[in-house]
Design an enzyme around this catalytic site. Structure first.
Site, PDB file in Angstrom:
ATOM      1  N   THR A 125      -3.894   8.148   2.295  1.00 15.39           N
ATOM      2  CA  THR A 125      -4.644   8.214   3.550  1.00 15.39           C
ATOM      3  C   THR A 125      -4.098   9.310   4.456  1.00 15.39           C
ATOM      4  OG1 THR A 125      -4.925   7.002   5.641  1.00 15.39           O
ATOM      5  CG2 THR A 125      -3.112   6.309   4.282  1.00 15.39           C
ATOM      6  N   ASP A 126      -4.963   9.815   5.334  1.00 19.00           N
ATOM      7  CA  ASP A 126      -4.512  10.809   6.317  1.00 19.00           C
ATOM      8  C   ASP A 126      -3.566  10.190   7.349  1.00 19.00           C
ATOM      9  OD1 ASP A 126      -6.368   9.254   7.684  1.00 19.00           O
ATOM     10  OD2 ASP A 126      -7.461  10.945   8.564  1.00 19.00           O
ATOM     11  N   GLU A 127      -3.487   8.848   7.376  1.00 18.74           N
ATOM     12  CA  GLU A 127      -2.633   8.206   8.381  1.00 18.74           C
ATOM     13  C   GLU A 127      -1.153   8.491   8.141  1.00 18.74           C
ATOM     14  OE1 GLU A 127      -3.748   4.343   9.766  1.00 18.74           O
ATOM     15  OE2 GLU A 127      -5.823   4.597   9.119  1.00 18.74           O
ATOM     16  N   LYS A 153       2.098   3.343   3.055  1.00 15.55           N
ATOM     17  CA  LYS A 153       1.330   4.285   2.231  1.00 15.55           C
ATOM     18  C   LYS A 153       2.160   5.558   1.978  1.00 15.55           C
ATOM     19  CE  LYS A 153      -2.226   4.039   0.785  1.00 15.55           C
ATOM     20  NZ  LYS A 153      -2.685   3.451  -0.511  1.00 15.55           N
TER      21      LYS A 153
END
Ligand code: NAD
Ligand code: TYD
Length: 339
Positions: A125-127, A153
């Protein structure tokens, strides 16, 4: 064609990915889904393929070496969606997040290594980049996660990269922006607000509603994953953007307009701790491979609202009969209003 193991394939993006693969002109010869069926997993998402000779469903935990090892038999490529995924839940307790997103990723990858799996795609994820107030994060940007979810992640990504470097495992990683579309468990912004609006409940908007996300329709994400699975460079990281930045007020207004519900349903509530202001990825690398999202936010949101209107049974079963949905809703939203 190949035998693909889709871990976490009964969840939102995983089940859309299975539909996407089976819908291809040349689908894989076999798709096996390994899914623990947590509160977020739903076998009925895959009902269409239950009797297909090319499909196999295994209920099991990626943290269990035996279940993972068995699911990997005869498999050519793994796509790992299995994860705990809701930021707000990770704030109340991160044990399940670390267990699945870090330890589970490691165990599945170790079993993949032992079984000589040709390719392992880790869905990230971009998070992991944290809040990007200006510009966008490319694949070399530092990992700077804010929530226990994002940190877990990032841990999974680092394990994947270490397995590539140390063991030569053919790993690729995708880091995508916020997804929306059919089969999304109704706890994240878009499905929660659609289903709240359809049942005349208030829409709990965090803080000033100015936080920005880059939205991608789930089918576009599936196409990007498939491209990286087929053509990504071993050890490579690929950002996937939607090119559709909207703030939460814009998203909320869009939903209410499409459903013809009043703005008075919007209720400002206490902000999320460490709430990332903005996510934005530089996705030149995957675009250079020919990927371009095909669905605009307005089209995708209309399709998504329509899907939830047409599949009331699917989400009412969760909202009204699933005690886990109710438990978390009460814990998280009761007494949260700020005005
Ligand atoms: P989801 O919560 O809808 O589904 C997760 C699935 O994983 C469920 O079916 C669940 O039962 C399964 N699962 C959880 N723990 C498991 C375990 N230990 N063993 C086996 N199965 C397990 O999540 P999603 O939104 O579909 O996200 C899928 C992946 O994509 C995640 O890795 C997430 O981090 C990533 N991602 C999501 C988004 C998004 O906007 N939703 C954006 C970028 C990346
Ligand atoms: P969410 O769907 O949880 O995804 P993310 O992982 O990007 O946080 O939230 C998207 C945005 O919507 C985020 O800025 C938080 C906000 N939000 C609300 O305002 N109210 C809500 O009830 C939820 C779940 C999210």
């Amino acid at each position: 064609m190949r035998h693909v193991l889709v871990a976490g394939g009964a969840g939102f993006i995983g089940s859309n990915f299975v539909h996407y693969l089976f819908g291809k002109e040349t689908p894989p010869s076999r798709i096996t889904v390994l899914d623990k069926l947590t509160y977020a997993g739903n076998r009925s998402n895959l009902a269409k393929w239950e009797n297909d000779p090319g499909f196999c469903f295994i209920q099991g935990d990626i943290r269990d070496p035996k279940a993972s090892g068995e699911a990997l038999q005869g498999v050519d490529a793994v796509v790992n969606f299995a994860a705990e995924t809701h930021v707000d839940r990770s704030i109340y307790g991160a044990t399940d997040f670390i267990n699945t997103d870090v330890l589970g990723t490691y165990i599945l990858m170790e079993e993949a290594r032992k079984n000589g799996i040709k390719r392992f795609l880790q869905v990230s994820t971009d998070e992991v980049y944290g809040s990007i107030e200006q510009g966008s994060a490319n694949e070399e940007a530092p990992l700077n996660p804010s929530s226990p979810y994002a940190a877990s992640k990032a841990g999974g990504d680092l394990i994947a990269l270490a397995y590539h470097k140390t063991h030569g495992l053919d790993v690729v990683i995708t880091r995508c922006t916020n997804n929306y579309g059919p089969y999304q468990y109704p706890e994240k912004l878009i499905p929660l607000f659609i289903t709240n609006a359809l049942t005349e409940r208030s829409l709990p908007l965090y803080g000033d509603g100015g936080n920005v996300r880059d939205w991608i329709y789930v089918e576009d994400h599936c196409r990007a994953i498939d491209l990286v699975l087929e053509k990504g460079e071993s050890g490579g990281i690929y950002n996937v953007g939607g090119g559709q930045e909207r703030n939460n007020v814009q998203v909320t207004h869009g939903i209410l307009d499409l459903l013809e519900k009043p703005k008075s349903l919007i209720t400002p509530v206490k902000d999320r701790p460490a709430h990332d202001r903005r996510y934005a990825v530089d996705d030149k690398k995957i675009r250079a491979m020919g990927f371009k999202p095909s669905v605009t936010f307005e089209e995708g949101l209309a399709k998504t609202c329509h899907w939830y209107q047409e599949h009331r049974d699917w989400w009412l079963r969760i909202r009204e009969r699933d005690s886990e949905f109710k438990r978390f809703y009460e814990l998280h939203y009761n007494n949260r209003e700020t005005s």
